[in-house]
Design a protein around this motif. Structure first.
Motif, PDB file in Angstrom:
ATOM      1  N   MET A  67       0.861  -1.168   0.000  1.00 52.77           N
ATOM      2  CA  MET A  67       0.000   0.000   0.000  1.00 52.77           C
ATOM      3  C   MET A  67       0.899   1.220   0.000  1.00 52.77           C
ATOM      4  SD  MET A  67      -3.092   1.300   0.266  1.00 52.77           S
ATOM      5  CE  MET A  67      -4.300   0.288   1.032  1.00 52.77           C
ATOM      6  N   SER A  68       0.524   2.212  -0.747  1.00 52.19           N
ATOM      7  CA  SER A  68       1.319   3.428  -0.807  1.00 52.19           C
ATOM      8  C   SER A  68       0.415   4.642  -0.643  1.00 52.19           C
ATOM      9  CB  SER A  68       2.046   3.510  -2.142  1.00 52.19           C
ATOM     10  OG  SER A  68       2.770   4.711  -2.248  1.00 52.19           O
ATOM     11  N   TRP A  69       0.894   5.622   0.090  1.00 53.97           N
ATOM     12  CA  TRP A  69       0.154   6.868   0.288  1.00 53.97           C
ATOM     13  C   TRP A  69       0.981   8.022  -0.223  1.00 53.97           C
ATOM     14  CZ3 TRP A  69      -0.428   3.184   4.228  1.00 53.97           C
ATOM     15  CH2 TRP A  69      -1.746   2.796   4.464  1.00 53.97           C
ATOM     16  N   ASP A  70       0.360   8.906  -0.960  1.00 52.02           N
ATOM     17  CA  ASP A  70       1.018  10.100  -1.451  1.00 52.02           C
ATOM     18  C   ASP A  70       1.035  11.139  -0.332  1.00 52.02           C
ATOM     19  OD1 ASP A  70       1.751  12.466  -2.672  1.00 52.02           O
ATOM     20  OD2 ASP A  70       0.638  12.044  -4.496  1.00 52.02           O
ATOM     21  N   TYR A  71       2.227  11.624   0.028  1.00 57.43           N
ATOM     22  CA  TYR A  71       2.339  12.638   1.079  1.00 57.43           C
ATOM     23  C   TYR A  71       1.649  13.947   0.689  1.00 57.43           C
ATOM     24  CZ  TYR A  71       5.821  10.084   3.797  1.00 57.43           C
ATOM     25  OH  TYR A  71       6.459   9.177   4.581  1.00 57.43           O
ATOM     26  N   THR A  72       1.742  14.339  -0.573  1.00 57.99           N
ATOM     27  CA  THR A  72       1.271  15.661  -0.978  1.00 57.99           C
ATOM     28  C   THR A  72      -0.241  15.753  -1.120  1.00 57.99           C
ATOM     29  OG1 THR A  72       1.530  15.144  -3.329  1.00 57.99           O
ATOM     30  CG2 THR A  72       3.434  16.114  -2.185  1.00 57.99           C
ATOM     31  N   GLN A  73      -0.931  14.667  -1.241  1.00 55.64           N
ATOM     32  CA  GLN A  73      -2.374  14.694  -1.466  1.00 55.64           C
ATOM     33  C   GLN A  73      -3.182  14.341  -0.213  1.00 55.64           C
ATOM     34  OE1 GLN A  73      -3.694  15.801  -4.376  1.00 55.64           O
ATOM     35  NE2 GLN A  73      -1.571  16.251  -4.889  1.00 55.64           N
ATOM     36  N   LEU A  74      -2.524  14.224   0.944  1.00 54.24           N
ATOM     37  CA  LEU A  74      -3.194  13.888   2.212  1.00 54.24           C
ATOM     38  C   LEU A  74      -3.998  12.597   2.119  1.00 54.24           C
ATOM     39  CD1 LEU A  74      -4.351  17.448   3.262  1.00 54.24           C
ATOM     40  CD2 LEU A  74      -2.358  16.191   4.079  1.00 54.24           C
ATOM     41  N   ARG A  75      -3.502  11.660   1.365  1.00 55.15           N
ATOM     42  CA  ARG A  75      -4.225  10.392   1.190  1.00 55.15           C
ATOM     43  C   ARG A  75      -4.196   9.531   2.454  1.00 55.15           C
ATOM     44  NH1 ARG A  75      -6.394  10.849  -3.559  1.00 55.15           N
ATOM     45  NH2 ARG A  75      -5.150  11.296  -5.393  1.00 55.15           N
ATOM     46  N   PHE A  76      -3.116   9.606   3.213  1.00 54.94           N
ATOM     47  CA  PHE A  76      -3.018   8.775   4.416  1.00 54.94           C
ATOM     48  C   PHE A  76      -4.124   9.102   5.427  1.00 54.94           C
ATOM     49  CE2 PHE A  76      -1.237   7.731   8.623  1.00 54.94           C
ATOM     50  CZ  PHE A  76      -1.107   6.363   8.457  1.00 54.94           C
ATOM     51  N   PRO A  77      -4.331  10.372   5.807  1.00 53.98           N
ATOM     52  CA  PRO A  77      -5.387  10.668   6.776  1.00 53.98           C
ATOM     53  C   PRO A  77      -6.789  10.336   6.251  1.00 53.98           C
ATOM     54  CG  PRO A  77      -3.964  12.596   6.474  1.00 53.98           C
ATOM     55  CD  PRO A  77      -3.543  11.555   5.480  1.00 53.98           C
ATOM     56  N   ARG A  78      -6.951  10.368   4.930  1.00 48.57           N
ATOM     57  CA  ARG A  78      -8.274  10.073   4.351  1.00 48.57           C
ATOM     58  C   ARG A  78      -8.468   8.585   4.089  1.00 48.57           C
ATOM     59  NH1 ARG A  78      -7.752  14.725   0.099  1.00 48.57           N
ATOM     60  NH2 ARG A  78      -7.200  12.925  -1.156  1.00 48.57           N
ATOM     61  N   ARG A  79      -7.455   7.781   4.438  1.00 48.35           N
ATOM     62  CA  ARG A  79      -7.488   6.335   4.205  1.00 48.35           C
ATOM     63  C   ARG A  79      -7.659   5.989   2.723  1.00 48.35           C
ATOM     64  NH1 ARG A  79      -7.716   2.771   7.860  1.00 48.35           N
ATOM     65  NH2 ARG A  79      -7.899   3.163  10.049  1.00 48.35           N
TER      66      ARG A  79
ATOM     67  N   GLY B 137       5.157   6.020  12.006  1.00 45.20           N
ATOM     68  CA  GLY B 137       6.393   6.196  12.760  1.00 45.20           C
ATOM     69  C   GLY B 137       7.297   7.291  12.228  1.00 45.20           C
ATOM     70  N   LYS B 138       8.294   7.641  13.028  1.00 48.75           N
ATOM     71  CA  LYS B 138       9.261   8.669  12.651  1.00 48.75           C
ATOM     72  C   LYS B 138      10.056   8.216  11.428  1.00 48.75           C
ATOM     73  CE  LYS B 138      13.108  11.330  14.439  1.00 48.75           C
ATOM     74  NZ  LYS B 138      14.001  11.589  15.565  1.00 48.75           N
ATOM     75  N   GLY B 139      10.174   9.080  10.466  1.00 48.27           N
ATOM     76  CA  GLY B 139      10.932   8.762   9.259  1.00 48.27           C
ATOM     77  C   GLY B 139      10.247   7.714   8.395  1.00 48.27           C
ATOM     78  N   ALA B 140       8.938   7.659   8.484  1.00 48.73           N
ATOM     79  CA  ALA B 140       8.186   6.626   7.762  1.00 48.73           C
ATOM     80  C   ALA B 140       8.254   6.822   6.251  1.00 48.73           C
ATOM     81  CB  ALA B 140       6.733   6.643   8.214  1.00 48.73           C
ATOM     82  N   SER B 141       8.126   5.739   5.557  1.00 49.42           N
ATOM     83  CA  SER B 141       8.067   5.737   4.105  1.00 49.42           C
ATOM     84  C   SER B 141       6.643   6.040   3.665  1.00 49.42           C
ATOM     85  CB  SER B 141       8.483   4.346   3.606  1.00 49.42           C
ATOM     86  OG  SER B 141       8.202   4.198   2.239  1.00 49.42           O
ATOM     87  N   ASP B 142       6.431   6.155   2.359  1.00 49.89           N
ATOM     88  CA  ASP B 142       5.064   6.280   1.868  1.00 49.89           C
ATOM     89  C   ASP B 142       4.444   4.897   1.659  1.00 49.89           C
ATOM     90  OD1 ASP B 142       6.710   5.702  -0.247  1.00 49.89           O
ATOM     91  OD2 ASP B 142       5.669   6.973  -1.677  1.00 49.89           O
ATOM     92  N   HIS B 143       5.176   3.849   2.024  1.00 49.65           N
ATOM     93  CA  HIS B 143       4.663   2.480   1.962  1.00 49.65           C
ATOM     94  C   HIS B 143       4.367   1.978   3.369  1.00 49.65           C
ATOM     95  CE1 HIS B 143       5.634   1.763  -2.287  1.00 49.65           C
ATOM     96  NE2 HIS B 143       6.582   2.659  -2.048  1.00 49.65           N
ATOM     97  N   ALA B 144       3.581   0.933   3.463  1.00 45.85           N
ATOM     98  CA  ALA B 144       3.278   0.316   4.755  1.00 45.85           C
ATOM     99  C   ALA B 144       3.264  -1.198   4.569  1.00 45.85           C
ATOM    100  CB  ALA B 144       1.929   0.786   5.279  1.00 45.85           C
ATOM    101  N   PRO B 145       3.653  -1.939   5.616  1.00 49.13           N
ATOM    102  CA  PRO B 145       3.668  -3.395   5.511  1.00 49.13           C
ATOM    103  C   PRO B 145       2.259  -3.976   5.399  1.00 49.13           C
ATOM    104  CG  PRO B 145       4.834  -2.648   7.492  1.00 49.13           C
ATOM    105  CD  PRO B 145       4.168  -1.468   6.904  1.00 49.13           C
ATOM    106  N   VAL B 146       2.161  -5.057   4.654  1.00 54.71           N
ATOM    107  CA  VAL B 146       0.928  -5.841   4.580  1.00 54.71           C
ATOM    108  C   VAL B 146       1.144  -7.084   5.424  1.00 54.71           C
ATOM    109  CG1 VAL B 146      -0.605  -7.147   3.064  1.00 54.71           C
ATOM    110  CG2 VAL B 146       0.390  -4.999   2.273  1.00 54.71           C
TER     111      VAL B 146
END
Length: 59
Positions: free
Chosen positions: A1-13, A43-52
């Motif tokens: 899964m990847s979230w774009d930092y610039t589009q605020l996709r992470f907080p919007r799920r 977490g601190k220094g997190a990537s735009d990816h997350a583990p599955v």
């Protein structure tokens, strides 16, 4: 899964699924749960990816 930092996709799920978990049909039949570990992404220094995480039933 990847979230774009610039589009605020992470907080919007909202995310773009670009990573896959591949397995045989026999293994796929044992999947009991699958999730994206959002806490790791926060977490601190997190990537735009997350583990599955994929949970499998015993044989």
């Amino acid at each position: 899964m990847s979230w774009d930092y610039t589009q605020l996709r992470f907080p919007r799920r909202e995310g773009m699924r670009i990573d896959f978990q591949l397995c045989s049909p026999a293994l796929a039949g044992r999947v009991t749960n699958a999730l994206v570990d959002r806490e790791e992404r926060k977490g601190k220094g997190a990537s735009d990816h997350a583990p599955v995480v994929v949970e499998l039933a015993d044989r």
